[in-house]
Design a protein around this motif. Sequence first.
Motif, mmCIF file in Angstrom:
data_model
loop_
_atom_site.group_PDB
_atom_site.id
_atom_site.type_symbol
_atom_site.label_atom_id
_atom_site.label_comp_id
_atom_site.label_asym_id
_atom_site.label_seq_id
_atom_site.Cartn_x
_atom_site.Cartn_y
_atom_site.Cartn_z
ATOM 1 N N GLY A 292 0.808 -1.214 0.000
ATOM 2 C CA GLY A 292 0.000 0.000 0.000
ATOM 3 C C GLY A 292 0.838 1.258 0.000
ATOM 4 N N CYS A 293 1.947 1.260 0.733
ATOM 5 C CA CYS A 293 2.822 2.436 0.777
ATOM 6 C C CYS A 293 3.466 2.703 -0.582
ATOM 7 C CB CYS A 293 3.892 2.248 1.843
ATOM 8 S SG CYS A 293 3.268 2.418 3.532
ATOM 9 N N GLN A 294 3.775 1.647 -1.322
ATOM 10 C CA GLN A 294 4.315 1.842 -2.670
ATOM 11 C C GLN A 294 3.296 2.539 -3.568
ATOM 12 O OE1 GLN A 294 5.408 -2.123 -3.860
ATOM 13 N NE2 GLN A 294 7.421 -2.021 -2.896
ATOM 14 N N ALA A 295 2.051 2.068 -3.521
ATOM 15 C CA ALA A 295 1.000 2.706 -4.326
ATOM 16 C C ALA A 295 0.749 4.134 -3.859
ATOM 17 C CB ALA A 295 -0.287 1.884 -4.238
ATOM 18 N N LEU A 296 0.781 4.351 -2.545
ATOM 19 C CA LEU A 296 0.561 5.691 -2.003
ATOM 20 C C LEU A 296 1.664 6.646 -2.443
ATOM 21 C CD1 LEU A 296 -1.004 7.585 -0.096
ATOM 22 C CD2 LEU A 296 0.409 6.711 1.779
ATOM 23 N N ALA A 297 2.921 6.189 -2.401
ATOM 24 C CA ALA A 297 4.034 7.044 -2.809
ATOM 25 C C ALA A 297 3.921 7.444 -4.276
ATOM 26 C CB ALA A 297 5.361 6.333 -2.546
ATOM 27 N N MET A 298 3.547 6.500 -5.131
ATOM 28 C CA MET A 298 3.393 6.815 -6.551
ATOM 29 C C MET A 298 2.241 7.779 -6.786
ATOM 30 S SD MET A 298 5.799 5.505 -8.236
ATOM 31 C CE MET A 298 5.096 5.974 -9.806
ATOM 32 N N THR A 299 1.159 7.617 -6.046
ATOM 33 C CA THR A 299 0.012 8.510 -6.219
ATOM 34 C C THR A 299 0.342 9.926 -5.761
ATOM 35 O OG1 THR A 299 -1.467 6.632 -5.826
ATOM 36 C CG2 THR A 299 -2.419 8.837 -5.682
ATOM 37 N N LEU A 300 1.009 10.053 -4.619
ATOM 38 C CA LEU A 300 1.381 11.381 -4.128
ATOM 39 C C LEU A 300 2.371 12.053 -5.069
ATOM 40 C CD1 LEU A 300 1.758 10.719 -0.290
ATOM 41 C CD2 LEU A 300 -0.094 11.900 -1.461
ATOM 42 N N ARG A 301 3.293 11.282 -5.626
ATOM 43 C CA ARG A 301 4.231 11.852 -6.593
ATOM 44 C C ARG A 301 3.489 12.309 -7.847
ATOM 45 N NH1 ARG A 301 8.983 8.001 -8.351
ATOM 46 N NH2 ARG A 301 9.344 8.136 -6.101
ATOM 47 N N GLY A 302 2.525 11.507 -8.287
ATOM 48 C CA GLY A 302 1.730 11.897 -9.448
ATOM 49 C C GLY A 302 0.910 13.143 -9.198
ATOM 50 N N LEU A 303 0.381 13.289 -7.978
ATOM 51 C CA LEU A 303 -0.372 14.498 -7.640
ATOM 52 C C LEU A 303 0.544 15.713 -7.609
ATOM 53 C CD1 LEU A 303 -2.697 13.120 -4.804
ATOM 54 C CD2 LEU A 303 -3.402 13.872 -7.081
ATOM 55 N N ALA A 304 1.755 15.551 -7.086
ATOM 56 C CA ALA A 304 2.689 16.674 -7.005
ATOM 57 C C ALA A 304 3.151 17.132 -8.384
ATOM 58 C CB ALA A 304 3.895 16.287 -6.150
ATOM 59 N N LEU A 305 3.317 16.193 -9.310
ATOM 60 C CA LEU A 305 3.808 16.528 -10.651
ATOM 61 C C LEU A 305 2.692 16.734 -11.658
ATOM 62 C CD1 LEU A 305 6.806 14.018 -10.883
ATOM 63 C CD2 LEU A 305 6.851 16.432 -10.242
ATOM 64 N N GLY A 306 1.446 16.524 -11.249
ATOM 65 C CA GLY A 306 0.325 16.709 -12.164
ATOM 66 C C GLY A 306 0.066 15.546 -13.087
ATOM 67 N N ASP A 307 0.699 14.388 -12.856
ATOM 68 C CA ASP A 307 0.517 13.238 -13.745
ATOM 69 C C ASP A 307 -0.825 12.549 -13.549
ATOM 70 O OD1 ASP A 307 3.036 13.714 -14.726
ATOM 71 O OD2 ASP A 307 4.023 12.281 -13.392
ATOM 72 N N VAL A 308 -1.377 12.628 -12.341
ATOM 73 C CA VAL A 308 -2.614 11.902 -12.028
ATOM 74 C C VAL A 308 -3.783 12.411 -12.860
ATOM 75 C CG1 VAL A 308 -4.313 11.478 -10.205
ATOM 76 C CG2 VAL A 308 -1.880 11.247 -9.723
ATOM 77 N N ASP A 309 -3.808 13.713 -13.103
ATOM 78 C CA ASP A 309 -4.938 14.313 -13.812
ATOM 79 C C ASP A 309 -4.867 14.119 -15.322
ATOM 80 O OD1 ASP A 309 -6.062 15.260 -11.429
ATOM 81 O OD2 ASP A 309 -4.736 17.013 -11.464
ATOM 82 N N LYS A 310 -3.778 13.546 -15.809
ATOM 83 C CA LYS A 310 -3.638 13.368 -17.252
ATOM 84 C C LYS A 310 -4.270 12.076 -17.757
ATOM 85 C CE LYS A 310 0.660 16.037 -17.412
ATOM 86 N NZ LYS A 310 2.112 15.990 -17.702
ATOM 87 N N ARG A 311 -4.606 11.164 -16.854
ATOM 88 C CA ARG A 311 -5.188 9.883 -17.250
ATOM 89 C C ARG A 311 -6.401 9.615 -16.377
ATOM 90 N NH1 ARG A 311 -0.663 5.451 -18.613
ATOM 91 N NH2 ARG A 311 -2.344 4.853 -20.022
ATOM 92 N N PRO A 312 -7.331 8.769 -16.830
ATOM 93 C CA PRO A 312 -8.508 8.462 -16.014
ATOM 94 C C PRO A 312 -8.113 7.859 -14.670
ATOM 95 C CG PRO A 312 -8.799 7.685 -18.271
ATOM 96 C CD PRO A 312 -7.372 8.101 -18.142
ATOM 97 N N LYS A 313 -8.842 8.250 -13.630
ATOM 98 C CA LYS A 313 -8.545 7.739 -12.290
ATOM 99 C C LYS A 313 -8.739 6.225 -12.232
ATOM 100 C CE LYS A 313 -8.045 11.987 -10.810
ATOM 101 N NZ LYS A 313 -8.431 12.670 -12.049
ATOM 102 N N LEU A 314 -9.718 5.717 -12.967
ATOM 103 C CA LEU A 314 -9.972 4.277 -12.949
ATOM 104 C C LEU A 314 -8.757 3.497 -13.461
ATOM 105 C CD1 LEU A 314 -11.926 1.941 -12.470
ATOM 106 C CD2 LEU A 314 -12.800 2.287 -14.804
ATOM 107 N N HIS A 315 -8.068 4.059 -14.442
ATOM 108 C CA HIS A 315 -6.872 3.398 -14.972
ATOM 109 C C HIS A 315 -5.805 3.280 -13.890
ATOM 110 C CE1 HIS A 315 -2.890 3.324 -16.939
ATOM 111 N NE2 HIS A 315 -3.486 2.560 -17.842
ATOM 112 N N LEU A 316 -5.634 4.331 -13.094
ATOM 113 C CA LEU A 316 -4.644 4.304 -12.025
ATOM 114 C C LEU A 316 -5.028 3.285 -10.951
ATOM 115 C CD1 LEU A 316 -2.082 5.512 -10.795
ATOM 116 C CD2 LEU A 316 -3.490 7.287 -9.745
ATOM 117 N N VAL A 317 -6.326 3.231 -10.614
ATOM 118 C CA VAL A 317 -6.785 2.272 -9.610
ATOM 119 C C VAL A 317 -6.558 0.845 -10.101
ATOM 120 C CG1 VAL A 317 -8.819 1.403 -8.388
ATOM 121 C CG2 VAL A 317 -8.459 3.870 -8.619
ATOM 122 N N MET A 318 -6.919 0.576 -11.368
ATOM 123 C CA MET A 318 -6.739 -0.770 -11.911
ATOM 124 C C MET A 318 -5.256 -1.135 -12.009
ATOM 125 S SD MET A 318 -9.663 -0.778 -14.899
ATOM 126 C CE MET A 318 -9.188 -2.437 -15.431
#
Length: 418
Positions: A292-318
């Motif tokens: 879980g911490c690995q997934a959390l670290a990647m998500t927080l990094r994506g939020l900081a760099l703006g990468d999360v908003d470039k792709r559908p959230k469902l894709h990231l969850v899957m």
Amino acid sequence: MYFRTGAIRYLTYYVTFNWGGRQMKEENEVQKLVRTLRARAPDDAAELLGRESPEFIRDALKLLPDGHARKVAEHLPPHMRPVEPHSDSKDFVIPDSLVELMDPIPASVPVGTTVAAAVEAVRRAQVPTELTYLYVTDVGVKLVGLVVLRDLMLSEPDATVDQIMLPKPFALNVGLSLSDACKAAVRRHYPVYPVVDAENRLLGQVRGWRLFEQQIIEISAQPGQMVGVQKEERAFTPLFSAFLKRHPWLQLNLLTAFMAAFVVSSFTGTIEKIVALAAFLPVLAGQSGNTGCQALAMTLRGLALGDVDKRPKLHLVMREGALGIANGVLVGLVAAAAMWFYASRQPESAPQAPMLALVILLAMSGSCLMSGISGVLIPLGLRRVGADPAVASAIFLTTVTDIVGMGLMLGLATMLVL
């Protein structure tokens, strides 16, 4: 008598004029140095300031913004600091808006200006050595373009800036938060960014190193925020202030730990009958928590760099769910083999060793799947409700992984073994 009075008047005038002239000259030198210090990184500014007298250093630091002056003072030798930079009880202050980092425009020219006139404008700038771009504006002071000084110096004197400028340059809107400004500038790496308002009027400029300094602070603060340490806290933060910032999160962590303990206590009968399960509870919690911490670290990094908003959230969850279950199956196979070996050596649980190994495999796979998904959903959920995604995310993640992992293992053992 007349001669004496005239001599006194002349002497008074001479002393006053020369003293006032020297004072004005010193003030001009301080202000000129301050403009240079504002454009430099704190360590470079401290090296430049260290050549001056202590009185000069004190006056210059008073004219700098508080945050920048504090950072510059930190890099000065201890004997040259006017005051200890952290002797008071104030915490480290992180700017919240782009305006706090903005510097005035050193030089700009209107559209149609000749190169010769533009060069003269550069020479008249208060600190010409700190110029990076010459900005071109229209009648309404709206940003039209910018000129690189190298191109300006190599152009013909009778040419106009319109011919050599970069039209419609990238600019930061003054209403952007620092986080959004860093995201907008992260892939550009320009030395200076112009700042404009909603109508594209030129207001000021921000140096690239200042933006990236803020981004480094934000990213470096994430590991602490994940466990309840505020990003304003530093090694020199007063003891009592640090205690007040950290302790509430520890109380929340205790409350969530009680929830996990309640789940385990619901299966005390199962644990009493199958003692081997107790030995594998920390193994399951540790593996699912790390996933879980690995997934959390990647998500927080994506939020900081703006990468999360470039792709559908469902894709990231899957994606994180697939990684979680893949890692869970492989780790679960090793843990299942260890359980089979351990249980088979215990007389009371030897007949149940194959089923216990299956329980560990299923529980490890399911808990790692859930922890990977939770590592994405928790920070996204915090952002959705307006909270900082990095704040104490690990506390909530640990609660979910412990409850799901331990509950799944003990529940499967109750159904499949007993």
